[in-house]
Scaffold this motif. Structure first.
Motif, PDB file in Angstrom:
ATOM      1  N   SER A 272       0.829  -1.210   0.000  1.00 55.10           N
ATOM      2  CA  SER A 272       0.000   0.000   0.000  1.00 55.10           C
ATOM      3  C   SER A 272       0.864   1.261   0.000  1.00 55.10           C
ATOM      4  O   SER A 272       0.619   2.198  -0.771  1.00 55.10           O
ATOM      5  N   ASN A 273       1.870   1.291   0.849  1.00 52.73           N
ATOM      6  CA  ASN A 273       2.734   2.472   0.902  1.00 52.73           C
ATOM      7  C   ASN A 273       3.623   2.588  -0.327  1.00 52.73           C
ATOM      8  O   ASN A 273       3.980   3.697  -0.741  1.00 52.73           O
ATOM      9  N   SER A 274       3.982   1.459  -0.931  1.00 54.91           N
ATOM     10  CA  SER A 274       4.758   1.503  -2.171  1.00 54.91           C
ATOM     11  C   SER A 274       3.914   2.054  -3.311  1.00 54.91           C
ATOM     12  O   SER A 274       4.406   2.838  -4.136  1.00 54.91           O
ATOM     13  N   CYS A 275       2.651   1.644  -3.391  1.00 52.86           N
ATOM     14  CA  CYS A 275       1.744   2.196  -4.410  1.00 52.86           C
ATOM     15  C   CYS A 275       1.581   3.705  -4.228  1.00 52.86           C
ATOM     16  O   CYS A 275       1.571   4.469  -5.204  1.00 52.86           O
ATOM     17  N   LYS A 276       1.470   4.115  -2.990  1.00 55.14           N
ATOM     18  CA  LYS A 276       1.342   5.545  -2.707  1.00 55.14           C
ATOM     19  C   LYS A 276       2.619   6.285  -3.109  1.00 55.14           C
ATOM     20  O   LYS A 276       2.567   7.397  -3.651  1.00 55.14           O
ATOM     21  N   ALA A 277       3.772   5.664  -2.876  1.00 58.17           N
ATOM     22  CA  ALA A 277       5.046   6.280  -3.252  1.00 58.17           C
ATOM     23  C   ALA A 277       5.124   6.486  -4.763  1.00 58.17           C
ATOM     24  O   ALA A 277       5.670   7.502  -5.239  1.00 58.17           O
ATOM     25  N   ILE A 278       4.598   5.535  -5.534  1.00 58.68           N
ATOM     26  CA  ILE A 278       4.572   5.669  -6.995  1.00 58.68           C
ATOM     27  C   ILE A 278       3.815   6.934  -7.397  1.00 58.68           C
ATOM     28  O   ILE A 278       4.251   7.696  -8.272  1.00 58.68           O
ATOM     29  N   ALA A 279       2.668   7.160  -6.757  1.00 58.38           N
ATOM     30  CA  ALA A 279       1.853   8.337  -7.068  1.00 58.38           C
ATOM     31  C   ALA A 279       2.546   9.621  -6.631  1.00 58.38           C
ATOM     32  O   ALA A 279       2.508  10.643  -7.335  1.00 58.38           O
ATOM     33  N   ILE A 280       3.190   9.584  -5.484  1.00 56.08           N
ATOM     34  CA  ILE A 280       3.864  10.782  -4.968  1.00 56.08           C
ATOM     35  C   ILE A 280       5.012  11.187  -5.876  1.00 56.08           C
ATOM     36  O   ILE A 280       5.203  12.378  -6.176  1.00 56.08           O
ATOM     37  N   LEU A 281       5.806  10.210  -6.330  1.00 53.52           N
ATOM     38  CA  LEU A 281       6.926  10.528  -7.216  1.00 53.52           C
ATOM     39  C   LEU A 281       6.440  11.184  -8.501  1.00 53.52           C
ATOM     40  O   LEU A 281       7.147  12.008  -9.094  1.00 53.52           O
ATOM     41  N   ALA A 282       5.234  10.809  -8.942  1.00 58.64           N
ATOM     42  CA  ALA A 282       4.677  11.380 -10.175  1.00 58.64           C
ATOM     43  C   ALA A 282       4.038  12.748  -9.936  1.00 58.64           C
ATOM     44  O   ALA A 282       3.580  13.384 -10.888  1.00 58.64           O
ATOM     45  N   GLY A 283       3.983  13.184  -8.693  1.00 61.77           N
ATOM     46  CA  GLY A 283       3.418  14.491  -8.391  1.00 61.77           C
ATOM     47  C   GLY A 283       1.913  14.544  -8.389  1.00 61.77           C
ATOM     48  O   GLY A 283       1.317  15.609  -8.584  1.00 61.77           O
ATOM     49  N   HIS A 284       1.263  13.401  -8.154  1.00 60.25           N
ATOM     50  CA  HIS A 284      -0.197  13.367  -8.164  1.00 60.25           C
ATOM     51  C   HIS A 284      -0.780  13.997  -6.906  1.00 60.25           C
ATOM     52  O   HIS A 284      -0.095  14.186  -5.901  1.00 60.25           O
ATOM     53  N   THR A 285      -2.068  14.282  -6.966  1.00 67.83           N
ATOM     54  CA  THR A 285      -2.775  14.886  -5.842  1.00 67.83           C
ATOM     55  C   THR A 285      -2.907  13.887  -4.695  1.00 67.83           C
ATOM     56  O   THR A 285      -2.715  12.674  -4.871  1.00 67.83           O
ATOM     57  N   ALA A 286      -3.302  14.398  -3.538  1.00 69.48           N
ATOM     58  CA  ALA A 286      -3.518  13.533  -2.374  1.00 69.48           C
ATOM     59  C   ALA A 286      -4.646  12.539  -2.647  1.00 69.48           C
ATOM     60  O   ALA A 286      -4.608  11.408  -2.161  1.00 69.48           O
ATOM     61  N   ASP A 287      -5.650  12.974  -3.425  1.00 69.32           N
ATOM     62  CA  ASP A 287      -6.762  12.073  -3.771  1.00 69.32           C
ATOM     63  C   ASP A 287      -6.249  10.841  -4.514  1.00 69.32           C
ATOM     64  O   ASP A 287      -6.576   9.700  -4.173  1.00 69.32           O
ATOM     65  N   VAL A 288      -5.457  11.059  -5.544  1.00 65.37           N
ATOM     66  CA  VAL A 288      -4.945   9.959  -6.354  1.00 65.37           C
ATOM     67  C   VAL A 288      -3.988   9.087  -5.544  1.00 65.37           C
ATOM     68  O   VAL A 288      -4.031   7.859  -5.615  1.00 65.37           O
ATOM     69  N   ALA A 289      -3.133   9.731  -4.746  1.00 74.42           N
ATOM     70  CA  ALA A 289      -2.190   8.972  -3.918  1.00 74.42           C
ATOM     71  C   ALA A 289      -2.932   8.072  -2.934  1.00 74.42           C
ATOM     72  O   ALA A 289      -2.521   6.930  -2.680  1.00 74.42           O
ATOM     73  N   MET A 290      -4.050   8.572  -2.409  1.00 70.84           N
ATOM     74  CA  MET A 290      -4.823   7.771  -1.463  1.00 70.84           C
ATOM     75  C   MET A 290      -5.527   6.607  -2.153  1.00 70.84           C
ATOM     76  O   MET A 290      -5.643   5.513  -1.587  1.00 70.84           O
ATOM     77  N   LEU A 291      -5.984   6.809  -3.368  1.00 69.54           N
ATOM     78  CA  LEU A 291      -6.604   5.711  -4.112  1.00 69.54           C
ATOM     79  C   LEU A 291      -5.571   4.625  -4.412  1.00 69.54           C
ATOM     80  O   LEU A 291      -5.876   3.433  -4.336  1.00 69.54           O
ATOM     81  N   ALA A 292      -4.358   5.032  -4.756  1.00 64.74           N
ATOM     82  CA  ALA A 292      -3.288   4.057  -4.979  1.00 64.74           C
ATOM     83  C   ALA A 292      -3.002   3.291  -3.696  1.00 64.74           C
ATOM     84  O   ALA A 292      -2.814   2.064  -3.705  1.00 64.74           O
ATOM     85  N   PHE A 293      -2.975   4.011  -2.578  1.00 64.74           N
ATOM     86  CA  PHE A 293      -2.766   3.383  -1.267  1.00 64.74           C
ATOM     87  C   PHE A 293      -3.878   2.378  -0.962  1.00 64.74           C
ATOM     88  O   PHE A 293      -3.621   1.247  -0.530  1.00 64.74           O
ATOM     89  N   ASP A 294      -5.131   2.783  -1.191  1.00 65.98           N
ATOM     90  CA  ASP A 294      -6.271   1.910  -0.896  1.00 65.98           C
ATOM     91  C   ASP A 294      -6.235   0.643  -1.741  1.00 65.98           C
ATOM     92  O   ASP A 294      -6.595  -0.440  -1.271  1.00 65.98           O
TER      93      ASP A 294
END
Length: 421
Positions: A272-294
């Motif tokens: 879950s945290n690795s998926c969120k890290a992928i979104a963060i590195l891409a500069g996505h919003t908190a919404d998208v990062a949370m969906l990746a985490f979920d």
């Protein structure tokens, strides 16, 4: 024999409805905030989208809603193109080559231990790197051409896709390190169909090899120069230790809430945290990062719940490790917890100790008479559906590669549920 009859009865009488279960109440300790979907502090927009998706999932008799089935029926994409592992096969080979280069050590014995599960033939299906590479593309990132072979041992490129590949490499190193340590704690003799490292080379080297992999993961993590990502994956290591400690102290008094919390720490936190890290590195919003985490959280929980089922229903040959290993080590998992709800007298058997073979046999008899295995599968399906709903809630895209990767991520949730090893 009674256990086998019970399992046959379960398979004949499978019910299709998903039973709700209050697994994620609020907990005072901030470290336990993952237990409640509200405690993830999901932005209002993404929460609403997931809620709309879940309306389709309520009470479904099978995995996923009609929406996900339509994805496959209406698309002109071939089945081979949707195979999650085939989609990223070239990149997986690149990641595997980098991993083998990263775990080289000056001391030959340590090098042998560190590369033990990265060698060709025993590296597994590389499930976690596959998820992360697919997630990178699903978040609107194209797949680049692989770099030249002479780039494999060089410094990390500043290219975004290379940085996301680095997350996949770090995640796999942390995962393998945890396997090496777990095998020592469990006195395991096999892993991935071969002798476990501790069995082949001894406990001391297995522990040191795991520590070495964690140190190499830390070096790679620092190279990303992103403090939020560093914090996320450092927390994962803390969770692994916390989860293992929780598992050592379990008893018949543990609740399902406690069990799911432990399962998140030991299995789902990493993905879950690795998926969120992928979104963060891409500069996505908190919404998208949370969906990746979920997505990663629920996929990880579903994966472990099926693991719990396979420990009772699988064979040593198919699993690559000994079946019934959890209960023989005194570890109480979801099927037994559900069985105790139906047969409270099972608690006394657990409390007497599962180091006694007679108690193990008795516990298996109660499990065979119960719906424990069936209810565990139902719960796994519930989390697989939640993972699929998170992908469905991502911002829409017309990019065909993005669509294919998202369908592949949904396909992975079904593969997790239907796997036999």
């Amino acid at each position: 024999m009674l256990f086998c009859r019970g399992l046959s009865r379960i398979s004949r009488n499978l019910r299709c409805s998903l039973n709700g279960f209050p697994f994620f109440p609020s907990i005072r300790d901030q470290n336990h905030q993952f237990l409640s979907s509200h405690n993830y502090q999901s932005p209002r927009g993404s929460t609403a989208k997931v809620t709309r998706s879940l309306i389709l999932l309520k009470g479904l008799p099978a995995l996923h809603s009609g929406r996900y089935q339509i994805h496959h029926q209406s698309s002109s994409i071939s089945e081979d193109e949707l195979d999650p592992f085939s989609l990223v096969a070239d990149e997986l080979s690149l990641v595997a080559n980098k991993l083998r280069a990263m775990v080289v050590a000056e001391v030959p014995k340590l090098a042998s231990g560190a590369e033990y599960f990265f060698k060709l033939g025993v590296e597994g299906k590389r499930f976690r790197p596959t998820v992360l590479l697919l997630m990178s593309t699903a978040l609107n990132l194209p797949i680049p051409k692989p770099p030249l072979p002479d780039d494999l041992g060089g410094t990390l490129s500043t290219d975004l896709r290379s940085r996301q590949q680095c997350i996949a490499e770090i995640t796999e190193m942390i995962h393998v390190a945890s396997l090496l340590h777990d095998d020592v704690l469990d006195d395991a003799e096999t892993r991935r169909g071969v002798g476990s490292l501790n069995f082949v080379m001894g406990n001391k080297l297995a522990v040191l090899a795991g520590d070495f992999l964690l140190s190499r993961a830390c070096v790679a993590l620092a190279s990303l120069k992103n403090t939020e990502v560093v914090s996320l994956l450092a927390t994962v290591v803390e969770h692994l230790v916390t989860g293992e400690t929780m598992q050592m102290t379990t008893s018949s008094d543990q609740s399902m809430e406690y069990y799911m919390q432990k399962t998140y720490y030991k299995t789902a936190s990493l993905i879950s945290n690795s998926c969120k890290a992928i979104a963060i590195l891409a500069g996505h919003t908190a919404d998208v990062a949370m969906l990746a985490f979920d997505y990663g959280k629920n996929l990880g929980l579903a994966f472990q719940l099926i693991d719990d089922v396979l420990d009772f229903t699988g064979t040593s040959a198919s699993l690559g490790k000994g079946s019934l290993s959890d209960i023989r080590h005194g570890i109480v998992t979801a099927p037994i917890l559900f069985a105790m709800e139906e047969f409270p007298q099972l608690r006394a058997v657990i409390d007497e100790g599962l180091d006694n073979p007679e108690n193990v046999d008795l516990a298996l008899e109660y499990l065979g008479k119960s719906r424990g295995i069936h209810r565990t599968r139902e719960l796994a399906i519930k989390h697989a559906n939640l993972a699929a709903a998170a992908i469905d809630s991502l911002p829409e895209s017309d990019d065909e590669e993005v669509k294919i990767s998202r369908r592949a991520l949904v396909d992975l949730t079904q593969r997790v549920i239907t796997r036999t090893k």
